[in-house]
Design a protein around this motif. Sequence first.
Motif, PDB file in Angstrom:
ATOM      1  N   GLU A   8       1.590  -1.446   6.306  1.00 53.11           N
ATOM      2  CA  GLU A   8       0.829  -1.911   5.071  1.00 53.11           C
ATOM      3  C   GLU A   8      -0.256  -0.621   3.597  1.00 53.11           C
ATOM      4  N   ASP A   9       0.332  -0.988   2.703  1.00 51.35           N
ATOM      5  CA  ASP A   9       0.560  -0.262   1.259  1.00 51.35           C
ATOM      6  C   ASP A   9      -1.662  -1.127   0.906  1.00 51.35           C
ATOM      7  N   THR A  10      -2.829  -0.450   0.844  1.00 51.43           N
ATOM      8  CA  THR A  10      -3.066  -0.568   0.386  1.00 51.43           C
ATOM      9  C   THR A  10      -3.644   0.579  -0.655  1.00 51.43           C
ATOM     10  N   GLY A  11      -3.899  -0.121  -1.463  1.00 52.28           N
ATOM     11  CA  GLY A  11      -3.373   0.425  -2.863  1.00 52.28           C
ATOM     12  C   GLY A  11      -2.658   2.068  -3.041  1.00 52.28           C
ATOM     13  N   PRO A  12      -2.822   2.670  -3.624  1.00 52.22           N
ATOM     14  CA  PRO A  12      -2.283   3.812  -2.912  1.00 52.22           C
ATOM     15  C   PRO A  12      -1.772   4.772  -1.846  1.00 52.22           C
ATOM     16  N   LEU A  39       7.549   7.511   6.000  1.00 53.80           N
ATOM     17  CA  LEU A  39       7.028   8.547   6.079  1.00 53.80           C
ATOM     18  C   LEU A  39       7.852   9.277   4.825  1.00 53.80           C
ATOM     19  N   GLU A  40       9.279   9.131   5.037  1.00 52.72           N
ATOM     20  CA  GLU A  40      10.230   8.914   3.154  1.00 52.72           C
ATOM     21  C   GLU A  40      10.252   8.524   2.848  1.00 52.72           C
ATOM     22  N   GLU A  41       9.707   7.135   2.421  1.00 54.98           N
ATOM     23  CA  GLU A  41       9.983   6.453   1.942  1.00 54.98           C
ATOM     24  C   GLU A  41       8.234   6.556   1.541  1.00 54.98           C
ATOM     25  N   ALA A  42       7.166   7.120   1.935  1.00 56.68           N
ATOM     26  CA  ALA A  42       5.901   7.643   1.576  1.00 56.68           C
ATOM     27  C   ALA A  42       6.460   9.045  -0.278  1.00 56.68           C
ATOM     28  N   ALA A  47       3.573   5.682  -6.592  1.00 53.70           N
ATOM     29  CA  ALA A  47       2.374   4.654  -5.693  1.00 53.70           C
ATOM     30  C   ALA A  47       1.560   5.680  -4.884  1.00 53.70           C
ATOM     31  N   ILE A  48       2.055   6.071  -3.875  1.00 51.04           N
ATOM     32  CA  ILE A  48       1.864   6.376  -2.223  1.00 51.04           C
ATOM     33  C   ILE A  48       1.179   7.675  -2.628  1.00 51.04           C
TER      34      ILE A  48
END
Length: 258
Positions: A8-12, A39-42, A47-48
């Motif tokens: 889940e992405d909560t803002g950054p 983790l790789e996507e982040a 934005a993360i």
Amino acid sequence: MSDDIRVEDTGPVRVIRFDRVAKKNAITRAMYSAMARALEEASGDTAIRVVVIAGQDGVFTAGNDLVDFMEAPPHIGGADTPPVEDFMRALMGCSKPVIAAVDGMAIGIGTTLLLHCDLAYASTRAVFKTPFVDLALAPEFGSSQILPGLLGRSVASELLLLGESWDAGTAKARHLVSDVFEAETLEDEVMTRARALAAKAPSAIRAAKSLMTSPSEDLMERIKREGELFAELLRSEEFEEAVGAFMERRKPDFSKFG
């Protein structure tokens, strides 16, 4: 993506959460693969800014799912990269700060992975144990080097040889975790710190993390590398924003920088 991992992405801030409570969040190959991808996507998503790894109420993880583990025992460094190695490589290589929020048991790799996070926090009911020798196995993923360096050989042997369980107070006193909070406030405390990190200059965060995770080297060589990065950042737009905010007596806004 495994149903037993929630992302889940909560803002950054990206939260990667173990979600297999019926099995005490024991980790399967599919779960490792899902966490590696998250983790790789982040790492590649501007934005993360920060990643948090968490469990469920009262359970971080019981470690490897032994049934799944025995179906395909991993050979780390072998010809084929097993999912657990994919995950640990993604964790160690993540360009964003990674924070662990440990509530309840952190067994085996549940403790080992903390050594590769940038920050780790625990609830008062957290328990840490690395039962490798008890299972007739050896330590994993650098723990035999990192733990003696962090804790001293004698103290590290309590975990890696005796297989003792540490409570949260012991883990904090021995620098395995940064701080301990009540279970009901742990994630709020972690998210407060995650948002604080996310608000900082991303290039400076990446530079500091890169330096801290680099292998040891001659001190003057490290000073030279720090100086090169320092000079590079002095020319950045992020530094201009930081100085401008200081002069204007306002908080800097690094949200437009990736």
